[in-house]
Motif scaffolding. Structure first.
Motif, PDB file in Angstrom:
ATOM      1  N   MET A 147      24.346  34.462  13.911  1.00  0.00           N
ATOM      2  CA  MET A 147      25.372  35.018  15.003  1.00  0.00           C
ATOM      3  C   MET A 147      26.310  34.831  14.463  1.00  0.00           C
ATOM      4  O   MET A 147      27.899  35.264  15.848  1.00  0.00           O
ATOM      5  CB  MET A 147      25.332  34.782  16.258  1.00  0.00           C
ATOM      6  N   GLN A 148      27.328  34.124  13.397  1.00  0.00           N
ATOM      7  CA  GLN A 148      28.614  33.950  13.641  1.00  0.00           C
ATOM      8  C   GLN A 148      28.878  34.119  12.075  1.00  0.00           C
ATOM      9  O   GLN A 148      28.663  33.817  11.030  1.00  0.00           O
ATOM     10  CB  GLN A 148      28.462  32.105  13.458  1.00  0.00           C
ATOM     11  N   LEU A 149      30.092  34.484  12.209  1.00  0.00           N
ATOM     12  CA  LEU A 149      30.751  34.574  10.362  1.00  0.00           C
ATOM     13  C   LEU A 149      32.635  33.867  10.582  1.00  0.00           C
ATOM     14  O   LEU A 149      33.095  33.756  11.123  1.00  0.00           O
ATOM     15  CB  LEU A 149      31.309  36.848  10.042  1.00  0.00           C
ATOM     16  N   LEU A 150      32.403  33.581   9.099  1.00  0.00           N
ATOM     17  CA  LEU A 150      33.321  33.145   8.959  1.00  0.00           C
ATOM     18  C   LEU A 150      34.360  34.463   7.956  1.00  0.00           C
ATOM     19  O   LEU A 150      33.761  34.746   7.164  1.00  0.00           O
ATOM     20  CB  LEU A 150      33.735  31.504   8.318  1.00  0.00           C
ATOM     21  N   MET A 151      35.655  34.410   8.028  1.00  0.00           N
ATOM     22  CA  MET A 151      36.561  35.216   8.104  1.00  0.00           C
ATOM     23  C   MET A 151      38.036  34.184   7.312  1.00  0.00           C
ATOM     24  O   MET A 151      38.672  34.021   7.940  1.00  0.00           O
ATOM     25  CB  MET A 151      37.242  36.158   8.823  1.00  0.00           C
ATOM     26  N   VAL A 152      38.120  34.898   5.874  1.00  0.00           N
ATOM     27  CA  VAL A 152      39.195  34.229   4.533  1.00  0.00           C
ATOM     28  C   VAL A 152      39.881  35.185   4.488  1.00  0.00           C
ATOM     29  O   VAL A 152      39.876  36.685   4.028  1.00  0.00           O
ATOM     30  CB  VAL A 152      38.424  33.799   3.539  1.00  0.00           C
ATOM     31  N   LEU A 153      40.928  35.301   5.025  1.00  0.00           N
ATOM     32  CA  LEU A 153      42.262  36.534   4.164  1.00  0.00           C
ATOM     33  C   LEU A 153      43.539  35.361   4.128  1.00  0.00           C
ATOM     34  O   LEU A 153      43.951  34.737   4.347  1.00  0.00           O
ATOM     35  CB  LEU A 153      42.606  36.597   5.807  1.00  0.00           C
ATOM     36  N   ILE A 154      43.794  36.317   2.493  1.00  0.00           N
ATOM     37  CA  ILE A 154      44.325  35.843   1.674  1.00  0.00           C
ATOM     38  C   ILE A 154      45.758  37.101   1.754  1.00  0.00           C
ATOM     39  O   ILE A 154      45.726  37.769   1.407  1.00  0.00           O
ATOM     40  CB  ILE A 154      43.762  35.187   0.554  1.00  0.00           C
ATOM     41  N   SER A 155      47.609  36.642   2.135  1.00  0.00           N
ATOM     42  CA  SER A 155      48.518  37.070   1.767  1.00  0.00           C
ATOM     43  C   SER A 155      48.861  36.824   0.398  1.00  0.00           C
ATOM     44  O   SER A 155      48.123  36.943  -0.269  1.00  0.00           O
ATOM     45  CB  SER A 155      49.023  36.628   3.010  1.00  0.00           C
ATOM     46  N   ASP A 156      49.526  38.310   0.279  1.00  0.00           N
ATOM     47  CA  ASP A 156      49.929  38.540  -1.109  1.00  0.00           C
ATOM     48  C   ASP A 156      50.913  36.950  -1.807  1.00  0.00           C
ATOM     49  O   ASP A 156      51.520  36.853  -2.671  1.00  0.00           O
ATOM     50  CB  ASP A 156      50.232  39.680  -1.307  1.00  0.00           C
ATOM     51  N   LYS A 161      44.654  31.542   5.628  1.00  0.00           N
ATOM     52  CA  LYS A 161      43.728  31.559   7.404  1.00  0.00           C
ATOM     53  C   LYS A 161      42.159  32.215   6.845  1.00  0.00           C
ATOM     54  O   LYS A 161      41.716  33.345   6.536  1.00  0.00           O
ATOM     55  CB  LYS A 161      44.911  33.023   7.284  1.00  0.00           C
ATOM     56  N   ASN A 162      42.069  31.153   8.373  1.00  0.00           N
ATOM     57  CA  ASN A 162      40.006  30.601   8.075  1.00  0.00           C
ATOM     58  C   ASN A 162      39.977  30.871   9.329  1.00  0.00           C
ATOM     59  O   ASN A 162      40.352  30.573  10.237  1.00  0.00           O
ATOM     60  CB  ASN A 162      39.389  29.390   7.381  1.00  0.00           C
ATOM     61  N   SER A 163      39.141  32.248   9.805  1.00  0.00           N
ATOM     62  CA  SER A 163      38.657  32.144  11.413  1.00  0.00           C
ATOM     63  C   SER A 163      37.420  32.499  11.463  1.00  0.00           C
ATOM     64  O   SER A 163      36.528  32.853  10.652  1.00  0.00           O
ATOM     65  CB  SER A 163      39.177  33.337  12.322  1.00  0.00           C
ATOM     66  N   ILE A 164      36.569  32.004  12.476  1.00  0.00           N
ATOM     67  CA  ILE A 164      34.688  31.656  13.035  1.00  0.00           C
ATOM     68  C   ILE A 164      35.438  32.052  14.052  1.00  0.00           C
ATOM     69  O   ILE A 164      35.681  32.460  15.196  1.00  0.00           O
ATOM     70  CB  ILE A 164      34.420  30.428  12.806  1.00  0.00           C
ATOM     71  N   PHE A 165      34.215  33.480  14.196  1.00  0.00           N
ATOM     72  CA  PHE A 165      33.931  34.501  15.534  1.00  0.00           C
ATOM     73  C   PHE A 165      32.520  34.385  15.496  1.00  0.00           C
ATOM     74  O   PHE A 165      31.902  35.095  14.263  1.00  0.00           O
ATOM     75  CB  PHE A 165      34.791  35.670  15.368  1.00  0.00           C
ATOM     76  N   ARG A 166      32.287  34.718  16.745  1.00  0.00           N
ATOM     77  CA  ARG A 166      30.735  34.749  16.861  1.00  0.00           C
ATOM     78  C   ARG A 166      30.349  36.483  17.466  1.00  0.00           C
ATOM     79  O   ARG A 166      31.371  37.998  18.056  1.00  0.00           O
ATOM     80  CB  ARG A 166      30.084  34.576  18.784  1.00  0.00           C
ATOM     81  N   LEU A 167      29.197  36.927  16.539  1.00  0.00           N
ATOM     82  CA  LEU A 167      29.009  38.522  16.750  1.00  0.00           C
ATOM     83  C   LEU A 167      28.242  39.364  17.566  1.00  0.00           C
ATOM     84  O   LEU A 167      27.506  38.059  19.023  1.00  0.00           O
ATOM     85  CB  LEU A 167      28.005  38.827  15.649  1.00  0.00           C
ATOM     86  N   ASN A 168      28.080  40.386  18.668  1.00  0.00           N
ATOM     87  CA  ASN A 168      27.124  40.399  20.058  1.00  0.00           C
ATOM     88  C   ASN A 168      25.817  40.697  19.319  1.00  0.00           C
ATOM     89  O   ASN A 168      25.235  40.682  19.712  1.00  0.00           O
ATOM     90  CB  ASN A 168      27.986  41.759  20.558  1.00  0.00           C
TER      91      ASN A 168
END
Length: 350
Positions: A147-156, A161-168
């Motif tokens: 039920m949880q994902l880690l999103m890793v966003l990398i800019s140019d 930036k790392n963010s953890i969020f819950r799924l429905n």
């Protein structure tokens, strides 16, 4: 323009005062420096330097202390003649410490401020890159559990930036990869202002079944890009000001600490000081804020390639060992730039 004798006497007074924090008299200069002139001559020259505004005479003291004007002359001489150098041994030692805990720019700057304050015994400041208009380089979704994902966003620019969020509801890992690929396909190379426009025509039919998950991710992407665009401040060693005799007055010390703890004021101080050279020094009354008019601020920049990203520096009483501190800051400038090129560059090339 001061003649050579006055300059040598003035520099001797500055060096003595940096070490002692006590008003300097002619006898002290005669004993500590072989200037080839008598104590009486030094006294006369000190009187002339006082009249010219390079020395101040503290109340109830027979000695003198350097003025802001004297420090400015002294510092400009150091910068003009580049009387500083890179100690490769110290550079590599500092680099090893910095890189050991630095996998993102934020960690690198926090660690840099901590190490810089420890080495210099001054309050250290660092500002994160000013990355207005940063673009998405890569997005990766990583399942943590059902039920949880880690999103890793990398800019140019290399910011991560790392963010953890819950799924429905739980989704299989292969579907997580499908969503990652879709987001990269649609959003790579876009700035925050362009993300909404790109997705305004709706989600492609073949990915539509994941719309609820994507709708949840998009605000997190927007927030991550806003965080990257915003400048942040890192500081360390704020209370070290109490170790200096100039700040034994607790009210004066509290005023300094209150100023440094005000993020907006410090960012204004750092960002509104134009970068005209690698080292920038603001001395005493050159500061626009009353709380730090007895302080000097020394800053240097760090870069990604040829682009200046941000600043790191120290602030403390004007009685600084400027040459030594300039050398140390140069080490940090070179090291932070190299680490960003090496560590953050890996992210950028993905």
């Amino acid at each position: 323009m001061l003649d050579n004798r006055k300059l040598r006497i003035l520099y001797a007074i500055i060096n003595s005062y940096i070490l002692s924090a006590e008003p300097i008299g002619s006898r002290t200069i005669t004993k500590q420096y072989d200037l080839g002139v008598s104590s009486a001559t030094i006294r006369n020259e000190m009187s002339d330097l006082e009249e010219l505004g390079y020395l101040n005479k503290p109340y109830s003291s027979s000695g003198r202390v350097p003025s802001d004007k004297a420090y400015r002359l002294y510092v400009d001489e150091i910068l003009k003649n580049k009387k500083y150098n890179i100690d490769l041994g110290k550079k590599n030692q500092i680099k090893k410490i910095l890189i050991s805990e630095s996998r993102e720019i934020e960690q690198l700057l926090q660690n840099s401020a901590k190490v810089l304050s420890a080495i210099t015994s001054y309050t250290a400041l660092a500002i994160s890159p000013s990355l207005n208009g940063a673009k998405i380089k890569h997005i990766q979704l990583i399942p943590i559990d059902e039920m949880q994902l880690l999103m890793v966003l990398i800019s140019d620019t290399g910011a991560v930036k790392n963010s953890i969020f819950r799924l429905n509801k739980a989704i299989p890992e292969e579907q997580v990869n499908t969503i990652s690929n879709y987001l990269n396909h649609r959003l790579k190379g876009l700035s925050i202002d362009e993300i909404g426009e790109e997705l305004s025509d709706g989600i492609m039919r073949e990915i539509y079944e994941y719309k609820a998950t994507i709708d949840k991710i998009i605000p997190i992407i927007n927030q991550s890009m806003e965080d990257i665009d915003n400048v942040d401040l890192y500081s360390d060693g704020i209370t070290k000001i109490l170790n200096f005799p100039e700040y034994k007055d607790l009210e004066k010390a509290k005023s300094f600490i209150s100023f440094i703890e005000d993020k907006d004021l410090v960012l204004d101080l750092l960002l509104n000081n134009p970068v005209s050279q690698d080292i920038e020094i603001i001395i005493g009354n050159e500061n626009i804020y009353d709380s730090i008019k007895d302080c000097s601020l020394i800053t240097t920049t760090y870069k990604l390639g040829d682009k200046t990203l941000g600043k790191i520096g120290i602030i403390g009483p004007t009685r600084m060992d400027y040459l030594n501190l300039i050398n140390i800051l140069q080490l940090f400038s070179v090291n932070i730039t190299e680490i960003i090129d090496m560590v953050m560059g890996k992210h950028i090339s993905r």
